[in-house]
Design a protein around this motif. Structure first.
Motif, PDB file in Angstrom:
ATOM      1  N   THR A 131      -5.165   9.178  -3.847  1.00 42.08           N
ATOM      2  CA  THR A 131      -4.893   8.104  -2.892  1.00 42.08           C
ATOM      3  C   THR A 131      -5.567   8.482  -1.579  1.00 42.08           C
ATOM      4  OG1 THR A 131      -2.825   9.141  -2.171  1.00 42.08           O
ATOM      5  CG2 THR A 131      -2.675   7.482  -3.918  1.00 42.08           C
ATOM      6  N   GLU A 188       0.828  -1.205   0.000  1.00 39.31           N
ATOM      7  CA  GLU A 188       0.000   0.000   0.000  1.00 39.31           C
ATOM      8  C   GLU A 188       0.865   1.258   0.000  1.00 39.31           C
ATOM      9  OE1 GLU A 188      -4.134   0.996   1.882  1.00 39.31           O
ATOM     10  OE2 GLU A 188      -2.628   1.099   3.468  1.00 39.31           O
ATOM     11  N   GLN A 199     -11.767   7.204   2.956  1.00 35.07           N
ATOM     12  CA  GLN A 199     -10.318   7.403   3.064  1.00 35.07           C
ATOM     13  C   GLN A 199      -9.686   6.753   4.307  1.00 35.07           C
ATOM     14  OE1 GLN A 199      -9.936  11.707   2.571  1.00 35.07           O
ATOM     15  NE2 GLN A 199      -8.908  11.413   0.608  1.00 35.07           N
ATOM     16  N   ASP A 214     -10.631   1.391  -2.305  1.00 34.43           N
ATOM     17  CA  ASP A 214     -10.877   1.188  -3.736  1.00 34.43           C
ATOM     18  C   ASP A 214     -12.186   0.425  -3.922  1.00 34.43           C
ATOM     19  OD1 ASP A 214     -10.333   1.287  -6.454  1.00 34.43           O
ATOM     20  OD2 ASP A 214      -9.208  -0.589  -6.428  1.00 34.43           O
ATOM     21  N   THR A 254       2.045   1.708  -3.437  1.00 37.73           N
ATOM     22  CA  THR A 254       0.899   2.117  -4.256  1.00 37.73           C
ATOM     23  C   THR A 254       0.604   3.597  -4.065  1.00 37.73           C
ATOM     24  OG1 THR A 254      -0.079  -0.098  -4.194  1.00 37.73           O
ATOM     25  CG2 THR A 254      -1.568   1.745  -4.658  1.00 37.73           C
ATOM     26  N   ASN A 255       0.635   4.069  -2.824  1.00 29.34           N
ATOM     27  CA  ASN A 255       0.352   5.485  -2.559  1.00 29.34           C
ATOM     28  C   ASN A 255       1.336   6.390  -3.297  1.00 29.34           C
ATOM     29  OD1 ASN A 255      -1.880   5.108  -0.917  1.00 29.34           O
ATOM     30  ND2 ASN A 255      -0.700   5.101   0.980  1.00 29.34           N
ATOM     31  N   THR A 282      -5.795   3.234   0.992  1.00 27.95           N
ATOM     32  CA  THR A 282      -6.000   3.187  -0.458  1.00 27.95           C
ATOM     33  C   THR A 282      -6.503   1.841  -0.949  1.00 27.95           C
ATOM     34  OG1 THR A 282      -4.320   4.884  -0.805  1.00 27.95           O
ATOM     35  CG2 THR A 282      -4.842   3.477  -2.691  1.00 27.95           C
ATOM     36  N   TRP A 288       0.707   5.937  -7.266  1.00 28.81           N
ATOM     37  CA  TRP A 288      -0.588   6.473  -7.681  1.00 28.81           C
ATOM     38  C   TRP A 288      -0.648   7.987  -7.491  1.00 28.81           C
ATOM     39  CZ3 TRP A 288      -5.231   2.836  -6.076  1.00 28.81           C
ATOM     40  CH2 TRP A 288      -5.087   1.607  -6.732  1.00 28.81           C
ATOM     41  N   GLY A 289      -0.015   8.501  -6.447  1.00 24.80           N
ATOM     42  CA  GLY A 289      -0.029   9.937  -6.217  1.00 24.80           C
ATOM     43  C   GLY A 289       0.647  10.695  -7.349  1.00 24.80           C
TER      44      GLY A 289
END
Length: 597
Positions: free
Chosen positions: A367, A70, A402, A410, A73-74, A406, A77-78
């Motif tokens: 995110t 995660e 939130q 989803d 990913t943050n 993230t 994706w950010g």
């Protein structure tokens, strides 16, 4: 690029909360942090299988591994969100196109190093994971994410092939970029004017039939001139999908989308069948009534969304739209209005149309450790007010979930459209309640048309996609062949009261969902009919409904759509559920008929 934020006019966003420009050093910092988390995750390769008989150790490893996943990913994706958002308002700027493409390639390479992770998790047995989550309760919160990951077990390939697919993904994505840039640069010659795609589509709702026809003809010619490029992109992406689907052993082109949505293909088929069976009672009947009201035997396609009279339609200033949305959300629950108000108070909405800005509307979640941004092209029409409510519904939904983080926030598409369509419905109810009796007919017509566009039109889009992908199995389709499929399915859905004049065969070429997200479109109909069921529950008991609804949204992707709707007593696996939603839309047509006859 960003103009000063003006609350009294359609705003432009400021993306500084993400990054201040392409050269912002935080971009490299965040990419490095994502790489570090990913590298640490990569160091755990093999350990999950080694610990499969040690529940406590496996539980600790699962919690650590998913946390690192995660974090990576943050970061990725950010940065990716910033590139996509900035490029979306500058599709005519090659520098932003290059920046977005280069970042996509870099992110893909970083993420590829942890590709082993979900593959290794899916080699574990269900019982082994269950024991691990019991032995280490801190890891149990990841159970919904693991459930979704494990849906792909039967369709996974070898690590080498999975890496190959990841490595070539940025090149494949350039076909989507080509589609977007082609539409962003499109101009339609309409008399002495040169209209963007958004402006031309908006002109199709003009009260003046001559202006509508001129815009329709100009747009048809512009799309015809670009149809070969759009057809090449669509054919190439469809072939790419065929190859991957064959290797992954998907039985139908839509199966991977159903899997991502955690919905049975049979449920989608039941939805489609219910809507198609309702075509004569909904779209066919309504457009015949509309033609009669307008004094016509049939409607030309550019009359489909026209106002009922030639009087200038009601225009809504930005602040007026803002007030209606916030008041409507407040009626549902103060928490919803508070979450939406932040987007107006901060420069988190880009609503001003301008050259180079792509068409459409969306709410980007970025995110869970950032905040969403809202994108639209606001031109003061009633539909723009409803679009604002729609996208802010998404943004509120994204905000409420939130705290999950993230991965768990989803939301599958089958639930992702719930808050947006609900928000739209709330604003329409306010518009209808405040309108004068003489304006009620036009407003009701607009509501019916919005429902038809969301339910009937999107199911027609879904049927077009199915037929296109089936035909593509036999070879590449020319623009003319694609146009024939388009006319067949759209004619079936619109009925005999709508004439598909010359030029309409090219209109498939602007529907970006066909390129961006194959088989996404049924989610709109799914969400609309689902929301009709929820709104009935709210009317029964508004006070009891609000906390249940907030709980549904705050759950993000932790529940399947069946689980999410169970507290409301709704069963979307039943075909009667979808038929009931269609019947509610049919009652609006009944009301309209009573007003005009």
């Amino acid at each position: 690029m960003n103009a000063p934020f003006k609350p009294d006019a359609p705003p432009e966003w400021n993306l500084a909360d993400l990054y201040v420009g392409r050269d912002d050093p935080r971009i490299e910092t965040d990419l490095s942090a994502a790489r570090a988390a990913n590298d640490e995750l990569a160091s755990l390769e093999g350990m999950f299988l080694e610990a499969r008989k040690e529940p406590q150790r496996l539980g600790v490893l699962l919690d650590r591994g998913i946390t690192l996943y995660e974090q990576a990913t943050n970061g990725l994706w950010g940065v990716g969100a910033y590139a996509a958002l900035a490029a979306s308002v500058a599709r005519d700027d090659p520098a932003w196109a290059k920046f977005e493409a280069d970042l996509r390639a870099r992110s893909s390479q970083i993420a590829a190093e942890s590709l082993f992770f979900t593959l290794e998790l899916n080699q574990l047995e269900d019982g082994e994971i269950a024991k691990a989550l019991d032995a280490h309760p801190e890891a149990a919160r990841w159970a919904p994410w693991l459930r979704r990951v494990r849906l792909s077990r039967p369709h996974e390939l070898s690590p080498e092939l999975e890496r190959f697919i990841v490595d070539k993904a940025p090149a494949v994505a350039n076909w989507v970029r080509l589609w977007d840039e082609t539409l962003a640069k499109l101009t339609a010659s309409v008399g002495d004017e040169s209209l963007t795609l958004s402006e031309a589509l908006n002109r199709l709702s003009d009260p003046d039939v001559a202006r509508r026809k001129a815009a329709a003809d100009g747009l048809a010619k512009a799309l015809e001139d670009r149809a070969s490029t759009q057809a090449l992109a669509l054919n190439t992406l469809a072939f790419e999908k065929q190859v991957e689907d064959r290797w992954r052993r998907y039985e139908t082109p839509a199966q991977s989308r159903h899997l991502a949505n955690e919905v049975d293909g049979e449920a989608v088929d039941a939805l489609e069948q219910a809507v198609v069976e309702a075509y004569p009672r909904l779209s066919h009947r309504y457009y015949a009534l509309k033609a009669k009201v307008m004094g016509l035997k049939t409607l030309d396609y550019w009359d489909r969304n026209a106002p009922l009279t030639a009087a200038a339609p009601r225009a809504y200033a930005w602040d007026e739209a803002k007030g209606m949305v916030l008041e409507s959300f407040q009626d549902l629950a103060p928490k919803f209005a508070d979450a939406a108000r932040v987007f107006f108070d901060r420069p988190w909405i880009d609503a001003r149309p301008r050259p180079g800005k792509q068409s459409g509307a969306f709410a980007h979640p970025v995110t869970a450790d950032r905040h969403p941004f809202v994108f639209m092209n606001y031109m003061g029409e009633r539909r723009d007010v409803l679009t604002l409510a729609h996208e802010l519904g998404h943004a509120v939904h994204q905000t409420l979930c939130q705290p999950l983080g993230t991965l768990l926030a989803d939301t599958p598409l089958t639930l992702a459209e719930t808050a947006s369509i609900f928000g739209e419905g709330l604003v329409f109810d306010r518009l209808l309640a405040e309108t004068s009796p003489e304006d009620r007919k036009g407003l009701l017509a607009g509501k019916i048309e919005d429902g038809l566009n969301t339910v009937v039109r999107q199911i027609a889009f879904h049927r077009f996609e199915r037929r296109f992908h089936e035909a593509r199995l036999e070879g590449e389709l020319s623009p003319d062949q694609i146009g024939v499929l388009w006319l067949d399915v759209m004619g079936e859905s619109l009925g005999p009261a709508v004439k598909l004049n010359d030029g309409y065969e090219h209109y498939w070429a602007y529907v970006s969902h066909f390129c961006h997200a194959p088989f996404y479109v049924y989610a709109y109909a799914f969400g609309d009919l689902l929301v009709r069921g929820l709104m009935e529950k709210r009317r029964e008991d508004p006070a009891a409904f609000a906390p249940l609804y907030e709980e549904l949204l705050a759950a993000g992707g932790t529940r399947t759509y069946v689980e999410a709707l169970k507290p409301f007593g709704l069963n979307p696996r039943d075909k009667a559920f979808w038929a009931a939603g269609c019947a509610q839309l049919e009652r609006l047509v009944d009301e309209f008929e009573a007003l005009v006859t």
